[in-house]
Design an enzyme around this catalytic site. Structure first.
Site, short mmCIF file in Angstrom:
data_model
loop_
_atom_site.label_atom_id
_atom_site.label_comp_id
_atom_site.label_asym_id
_atom_site.label_seq_id
_atom_site.Cartn_x
_atom_site.Cartn_y
_atom_site.Cartn_z
N SER A 192 -9.14 106.08 11.48
CA SER A 192 -8.31 105.00 10.96
C SER A 192 -7.15 104.74 11.92
CB SER A 192 -7.84 105.34 9.54
OG SER A 192 -7.24 104.22 8.93
N GLU A 321 -16.57 100.11 5.16
CA GLU A 321 -15.14 100.44 5.22
C GLU A 321 -14.34 99.64 4.20
OE1 GLU A 321 -13.84 102.57 7.62
OE2 GLU A 321 -15.11 102.45 9.40
N HIS A 439 -14.24 103.64 3.93
CA HIS A 439 -13.27 104.09 4.92
C HIS A 439 -12.76 105.47 4.52
CE1 HIS A 439 -10.33 103.47 8.07
NE2 HIS A 439 -9.33 103.73 7.25
#
Length: 539
Positions: A192, A321, A439
Site C-alpha cells: 500500500s 483492491e 487490499h
C-alpha cells in the site's frame, strides 16, 4: 542462545536483544526499538531526520519503541509519540561463520497517516525462518511526516517521513553486518503506502546505493493516494489561531503546539481519499535548492525519462483492491460514484471542466455505471469495486511497470494476488460476499499478526504462506523468485518483456504464468492517460 549473550555492538553503542519464539516453536533473535535517528522533536519537528546519537553502556532493545503519533489502527484513538524513529531487527543468528544473509527491509502501509512496524501487524516468523534478516521500521506520518512549506529558506520542503526511511536504510548500511546481514544485498519491500514508498525510493537520488532489489505490493509512486499539497500548512495555521502569513513565524508557532492539538487539528482538514483531490499532508514535489531533496520532480517524468535507480523488481496488486475503498466510502455514500471518485487527479484535469466531464463519462461507459449509488444491487457493487481497484491501485501500478520496463535492464516480475482463504480478513471485515482479494489481504501470508493466528500445520493456508515466502525470499537471495522448480515452487516466474506483459497469477490451486492482467481495463486506463494527461512538470 542465552539472552545474556545477546549483546551486539553497532556504530552508536551496545545493544541487548532477546530470543523470540516463533509460531512453530523455533527461536530467532530479536532486537526491537533501536533508534535510527535523533528524536524529531522541538526545533526538529517537521524537519529532515538527523543521525542518531551515540550512547554509553548497554541499551536494552527487548521491547518495541513507541509508534509514531497517529490514530491507532485498532482503537482509532490518537496516540504514540513524536520520539518514534525506531527500527526492529530479526535474524536467525549472530556471530556466525562469516555468512552474510540477505536483508529484507519492510515499509508498512497505512496511507502515510497510520501504522507502524510492530509485531502486532508484522510478526517476523514466516520471513526469518527462510534464513534472511528482517528489518521493520517506524516513520513519521500525517502532518508530522508530510507537512510542507513552499519557502525553501524555512527548511521544511516536505517528505520528512520518506527521509526517515532513507535514514533507516543508512543505519542498515552501517550496522546490519553485526546481525549477520549483508549490507550489499538489501531488498526493500512494502505494501500500500509502503509499496508506494518503495517506488518513490527508486525515484530518489537520496536513496542511491542503499538497496539492491525492490518489491512493491499494491502501491506505486503514481497512485492517487500518494500525493499531497503544500498549501495545507496555512489551513492548519488558521485552525490553530496562528494569524500570520510569514512562513518562518508559522513554522516556529507550529513547533510549539502540543502534539495532540497539532494532529487533532490537522485531522479537521478534509482528507477525502477521492481520486480527484490532493490529500492535505502527503508526498509533495520539493523545490530544487542546494540542499538534497527526496523528490524534486514529478514521479511520472522521472519514470518516463529513465532517471531512476535500476534494480530487479517484483510489482503487483490484489485482484479486488477496491473492497478497501468500499469500506472507506461507506461513510461518504453521496461521493461513492461521483465524478470526483472516478477521474484521478494525475490526469491534471480541472474538476468540472468539459474535458473532466468527458473523461468521467468515458469511465462510466466503460464500467456501465449510470448513477452515484453503490449498493442498490450486486451488479452495481461489483462495478464499483472494479473501478476502485483499477483507478486507485492497479491501473497506475501496471502503467508504472510498463514505463519502467523501457529503461530498466534488470528483470521486472509482475503478479496478481488471488489467494482467497480463511486468513483473508479485510474482505470478512467488509462483510462482502464477492470473488476477489481485498487490499491488504496479502499481508497475512507474509507476517503473523493479531487478526490471523498461525494456521494449522497441514492447512492450505500454511502451505501457501510457505510457498509465497519462499518465492519472496528467493528473490531477496538471488534476484530471481524462481531460480529452480521443486515440489513447493512448481512454476518458473517469467519477467515482463516489451512484447509480453507476463504475470504470475497467485491462486489457491496453483501459481500460473499468464499474460496481460485485466487486459481490457488496463488498456482502457493506459490509453485514457496517454490521451488526456498533460505533462505535469510544465504546468
Amino acid at each position: 542462545m542465552s539472552e545474556n549473550n545477546l549483546i551486539v555492538t553497532v556504530a552508536e553503542g551496545k545493544l541487548k536483544g532477546k530470543n523470540y519464539v516463533t509460531y512453530n516453536d523455533k527461536t530467532i533473535l530479536s532486537f526491537q526499538g533501536i533508534p535510527y535517528a535523533k528524536p524529531p522533536i522541538g526545533d526538529l519537528r517537521f524537519k529532515a531526520p538527523h543521525p542518531p546519537e551515540k550512547w554509553e553502556g548497554i541499551k536494552d532493545v527487548t521491547t518495541e519503541g513507541a509508534e509514531c503519533y497517529s490514530k491507532n489502527y485498532i482503537t482509532n484513538i490518537l496516540g504514540g509519540s513524536e520520539d518514534c524513529l525506531f527500527l526492529n531487527v530479526y535474524t536467525p543468528k549472530i556471530k556466525g561463520k562469516n555468512e552474510k544473509l540477505p536483508v529484507m527491509f519492510w515499509i508498512h502501509g497505512g496511507g502515510f497517516v497510520r501504522g507502524d512496524g510492530s509485531t502486532e501487524l508484522y510478526g517476523p516468523d514466516y520471513i526469518v525462518e527462510k534464513n534472511v534478516v528482517l528489518v521493520t521500521i517506524n516513520y513519521r506520518l500525517g502532518v508530522l511526516g508530510f507537512l510542507a512549506i513552499s519557502d525553501p529558506s524555512v527548511g521544511v520542503p516536505g517528505n520528512a517521513g520518506l527521509k526517515d526511511i532513507v535514514m533507516a536504510l543508512k543505519w542498515v548500511q552501517r550496522n546490519i553486518s553485526v546481525f549477520s546481514g549483508d549490507p550489499n544485498n538489501v531488498t526493500i519491500f512494502g505494501e500500500s503506502a509502503g509499496g508506494s514508498a518503495v517506488e518513490l525510493l527508486i525515484l530518489s537520488p537520496m536513496a542511491k546505493g542503499l538497496f539492491h532489489k525492490a518489491i512493491n505490493q499494491s502501491g506505486s509512486a503514481l497512485n492517487c493516494f500518494t500525493r499531497g499539497k503544500c498549501s495545507s500548512v496555512y489551513d492548519l495555521a488558521k485552525k490553530l489561531g496562528i494569524e500570520n502569513n510569514d512562513d518562518t513565524l508559522i513554522l516556529s508557532e507550529l513547533q510549539k503546539v502540543p502534539v495532540e492539538d497539532l494532529v487533532r487539528n490537522s485531522l479537521k482538514i478534509p482528507d477525502s481519499y477521492l481520486v480527484s483531490i490532493l490529500r492535505p499532508f502527503c508526498v509533495v514535489i520539493e523545490p530544487k535548492t542546494k540542499e538534497p531533496g527526496f523528490l524534486t520532480e514529478e514521479p511520472l517524468d522521472i519514470i518516463k525519462s529513465g532517471r531512476f535507480i535500476k534494480v530487479p523488481r517484483i510489482i503487483g496488486y490484489n485482484s479486488l483492491e477496491g473492497i478497501f475503498v468500499h469500506i472507506v466510502m461507506k461513510h461518504k455514500p453521496n461521493l461513492f460514484l461521483s465524478d470526483e471518485n472516478l477521474v484521478p487527479h494525475m490526469m491534471n484535469l480541472r474538476i468540472g471542466s468539459d474535458q473532466y466531464k468527458k473523461v468521467a463519462l468515458r469511465i462510466r461507459e466503460m464500467y456501465k455505471i449510470t448513477g452515484k449509488e453503490s449498493d442498490k444491487n450486486a451488479a452495481d457493487l461489483e462495478k464499483a469495486l472494479n473501478i476502485f481497484t483499477h483507478n486507485f491501485f492497479s491501473a497506475d501500478i501496471c502503467r508504472s511497470a510498463r514505463y519502467q520496463l523501457k529503461h530498466n535492464e534488470y528483470p521486472i516480475y509482475f503478479y496478481r494476488f488471488d489467494l482467497d482463504t480463511e486468513i483473508n480478513m479485510i474482505k470478512k471485515l467488509a462483510g462482502l460476499d464477492v470473488k476477489g482479494v481485498a487490499h491488504a489481504d496479502d499481508l497475512s501470508y507474509f507476517f503473523t499478526n493479531f487478526l490471523t493466528p498461525p494456521p494449522e500445520s497441514s492447512s492450505l493456508e500454511l502451505k501457501l504462506i510457505s510457498k509465497l515466502t519462499k518465492i519472496w525470499t528467493n528473490f531477496a537471495k538471488h534476484g530471481n523468485p524462481t531460480p529452480s522448480i521443486d515440489e513447493e515452487v512448481e512454476t518458473i516466474w517469467d519477467p515482463i518483456t516489451v512484447d509480453s506483459f507476463n504475470y504470475l497469477s497467485l491462486e489457491n490451486d496453483g501459481f500460473k504464468m499468464l499474460r496481460n492482467p485485466d487486459k481490457d481495463y488496463m488498456d482502457f486506463w493506459y490509453d485514457l492517460y496517454e490521451e488526456f494527461q498533460f505533462k505535469l512538470s510544465k504546468l
